[in-house]
Design a protein around this motif. Sequence first.
Motif, PDB file in Angstrom:
ATOM      1  N   PRO A 139       0.903  -1.258  -0.132  1.00 41.77           N
ATOM      2  CA  PRO A 139       0.041   0.003   0.040  1.00 41.77           C
ATOM      3  C   PRO A 139       0.741   1.097  -0.072  1.00 41.77           C
ATOM      4  O   PRO A 139       0.427   2.173  -0.699  1.00 41.77           O
ATOM      5  CB  PRO A 139      -0.909  -0.124   1.188  1.00 41.77           C
ATOM      6  N   GLU A 140       1.828   1.215   0.601  1.00 41.64           N
ATOM      7  CA  GLU A 140       2.934   2.348   0.782  1.00 41.64           C
ATOM      8  C   GLU A 140       3.284   2.829  -0.812  1.00 41.64           C
ATOM      9  O   GLU A 140       4.138   4.008  -0.904  1.00 41.64           O
ATOM     10  CB  GLU A 140       4.055   1.920   1.656  1.00 41.64           C
ATOM     11  N   LYS A 141       3.437   1.996  -1.834  1.00 42.15           N
ATOM     12  CA  LYS A 141       3.715   2.117  -3.161  1.00 42.15           C
ATOM     13  C   LYS A 141       2.950   3.155  -4.092  1.00 42.15           C
ATOM     14  O   LYS A 141       3.023   3.341  -5.214  1.00 42.15           O
ATOM     15  CB  LYS A 141       4.222   1.189  -3.771  1.00 42.15           C
ATOM     16  N   ILE A 142       1.627   3.318  -3.596  1.00 40.09           N
ATOM     17  CA  ILE A 142       0.531   3.908  -4.271  1.00 40.09           C
ATOM     18  C   ILE A 142       0.156   5.094  -3.666  1.00 40.09           C
ATOM     19  O   ILE A 142      -0.264   5.491  -2.794  1.00 40.09           O
ATOM     20  CB  ILE A 142      -1.037   2.715  -4.107  1.00 40.09           C
ATOM     21  N   GLU A 143       0.201   5.986  -4.779  1.00 43.57           N
ATOM     22  CA  GLU A 143      -0.106   7.681  -4.508  1.00 43.57           C
ATOM     23  C   GLU A 143      -1.676   7.606  -4.700  1.00 43.57           C
ATOM     24  O   GLU A 143      -2.215   8.086  -3.822  1.00 43.57           O
ATOM     25  CB  GLU A 143       0.497   8.170  -5.735  1.00 43.57           C
ATOM     26  N   LYS A 144      -2.197   6.994  -5.723  1.00 44.84           N
ATOM     27  CA  LYS A 144      -3.657   7.088  -5.736  1.00 44.84           C
ATOM     28  C   LYS A 144      -3.860   5.734  -6.806  1.00 44.84           C
ATOM     29  O   LYS A 144      -3.253   5.273  -7.521  1.00 44.84           O
ATOM     30  CB  LYS A 144      -4.216   8.373  -6.768  1.00 44.84           C
ATOM     31  N   SER A 145      -5.465   5.333  -6.507  1.00 42.32           N
ATOM     32  CA  SER A 145      -5.637   4.329  -7.577  1.00 42.32           C
ATOM     33  C   SER A 145      -6.904   4.573  -8.231  1.00 42.32           C
ATOM     34  O   SER A 145      -7.943   5.116  -7.530  1.00 42.32           O
ATOM     35  CB  SER A 145      -5.958   2.908  -6.524  1.00 42.32           C
ATOM     36  N   VAL A 146      -7.012   4.298  -9.522  1.00 40.66           N
ATOM     37  CA  VAL A 146      -8.429   4.035 -10.134  1.00 40.66           C
ATOM     38  C   VAL A 146      -8.357   2.867 -10.680  1.00 40.66           C
ATOM     39  O   VAL A 146      -7.759   2.183 -11.355  1.00 40.66           O
ATOM     40  CB  VAL A 146      -8.321   5.112 -11.604  1.00 40.66           C
ATOM     41  N   LEU A 223      -6.248  -6.953   4.890  1.00 39.84           N
ATOM     42  CA  LEU A 223      -5.097  -6.447   3.831  1.00 39.84           C
ATOM     43  C   LEU A 223      -5.384  -5.118   3.068  1.00 39.84           C
ATOM     44  O   LEU A 223      -4.572  -4.161   3.276  1.00 39.84           O
ATOM     45  CB  LEU A 223      -4.761  -7.569   2.848  1.00 39.84           C
ATOM     46  N   MET A 224      -6.735  -5.101   2.705  1.00 40.75           N
ATOM     47  CA  MET A 224      -6.920  -3.871   1.835  1.00 40.75           C
ATOM     48  C   MET A 224      -7.119  -2.721   2.692  1.00 40.75           C
ATOM     49  O   MET A 224      -6.726  -1.493   2.388  1.00 40.75           O
ATOM     50  CB  MET A 224      -8.116  -4.212   1.003  1.00 40.75           C
ATOM     51  N   GLN A 225      -7.576  -2.869   3.940  1.00 37.50           N
ATOM     52  CA  GLN A 225      -7.712  -1.740   4.732  1.00 37.50           C
ATOM     53  C   GLN A 225      -6.556  -1.050   5.228  1.00 37.50           C
ATOM     54  O   GLN A 225      -6.486   0.242   5.718  1.00 37.50           O
ATOM     55  CB  GLN A 225      -8.446  -2.003   6.050  1.00 37.50           C
ATOM     56  N   GLN A 226      -5.213  -1.535   4.722  1.00 35.02           N
ATOM     57  CA  GLN A 226      -4.064  -0.933   5.103  1.00 35.02           C
ATOM     58  C   GLN A 226      -3.747   0.123   3.993  1.00 35.02           C
ATOM     59  O   GLN A 226      -2.925   0.897   4.203  1.00 35.02           O
ATOM     60  CB  GLN A 226      -2.768  -1.943   5.191  1.00 35.02           C
ATOM     61  N   CYS A 227      -4.467   0.092   2.887  1.00 37.72           N
ATOM     62  CA  CYS A 227      -4.045   1.095   1.892  1.00 37.72           C
ATOM     63  C   CYS A 227      -5.148   2.460   1.900  1.00 37.72           C
ATOM     64  O   CYS A 227      -6.043   2.216   1.775  1.00 37.72           O
ATOM     65  CB  CYS A 227      -4.700   0.429   0.606  1.00 37.72           C
ATOM     66  N   LYS A 228      -4.280   3.504   2.377  1.00 37.82           N
ATOM     67  CA  LYS A 228      -5.035   4.613   2.776  1.00 37.82           C
ATOM     68  C   LYS A 228      -5.029   5.673   1.308  1.00 37.82           C
ATOM     69  O   LYS A 228      -5.498   6.670   1.533  1.00 37.82           O
ATOM     70  CB  LYS A 228      -4.445   5.439   3.907  1.00 37.82           C
ATOM     71  N   ALA A 229      -4.493   5.277   0.338  1.00 33.61           N
ATOM     72  CA  ALA A 229      -4.423   5.930  -0.806  1.00 33.61           C
ATOM     73  C   ALA A 229      -5.751   6.375  -1.208  1.00 33.61           C
ATOM     74  O   ALA A 229      -6.477   5.631  -1.433  1.00 33.61           O
ATOM     75  CB  ALA A 229      -3.408   5.490  -1.895  1.00 33.61           C
ATOM     76  N   PRO A 230      -6.118   7.535  -1.704  1.00 32.48           N
ATOM     77  CA  PRO A 230      -7.342   7.917  -2.510  1.00 32.48           C
ATOM     78  C   PRO A 230      -7.588   7.027  -3.616  1.00 32.48           C
ATOM     79  O   PRO A 230      -6.643   6.549  -4.368  1.00 32.48           O
ATOM     80  CB  PRO A 230      -7.299   9.287  -2.972  1.00 32.48           C
TER      81      PRO A 230
END
Length: 286
Positions: A139-146, A223-230
């Motif tokens: 998750p730390e490698k992701i700025e934003k996701s679409v 696991l997904m809830q660790q990803c805080k990126a917009p």
Amino acid sequence: MSIYKTQSGREMSLKLYDAQLNKLDCSCKDVYVHTRFGRTHIIETGNLSGEPLLVFHGGNSTTAYNLLMYRFLLKDFHIYAVDIIGHPGKSDEVSLSPKNYDYGKWASDVIIGLGFDKIACFGVSFGGGVLAKLMCIAPEKIEKSVLIVPSGINNAFPISTVKMMIPLLKYKLTKIEKYIKETALFMALKEEVLDKDTLDMVKDSFDHVKTKVGMPSNVNERLMQQCKAPTLIMAGEKDCLFPARKVLPRAKRIIPNNTVHMLKGCGHMHMLPEREKKMIVDFLKE
């Protein structure tokens, strides 16, 4: 173990890849990175002074076709469009399991190989599932996701998808091309979605590629809830594979920083309306 049915089929598939890439009318550079699963090919294109965007294409399809479908991204973003490993294209023919998180580990290696600490990501269908696995793994490698009509959030394989096999079998037996259109219509719903590039890609996939039916499996909520990126998630109202009524409620529940949007009246294959294109660009540029 080749992902193509024959060597000549591989050559024809790559010929279509190059032809579709040429239609972009935009300079493209071949980039290769090494991952723990094998060598991976990436097309670097778009606005080289724009924000970087890592793009994952759909399954049994190519990054060249995907760039044609989402070419509106080229004006604003510095695109790194990756050939998913084990799928048609120029990456190594190494098939990963869609059931575990190997695709996420592979995508994480791609980001490292490109020299980024973090990057904005865009994934369609199977590629949306790859991105969902990446969101869980790194998750730390992701700025934003679409994520557009994504697998991996809440997959549905209803009985209706079995009906799709009937025209596909007819095509395989007869090679009459109207059956390709009939098969694709289960996913597209509307004939106007099936332009020449789409039908060429679908035909190539049926003729030359060993079709992968397994989509990235649903990700783990913890696991997904660790990803805080917009994260922006768009799902098709009438998608036979990943319908909005299933995908969007689970996305809202398991992705902390989410914006969800239903593509009204759209099947799995679609042409994004201008409003949705603008929404994606605005989201990524915020």
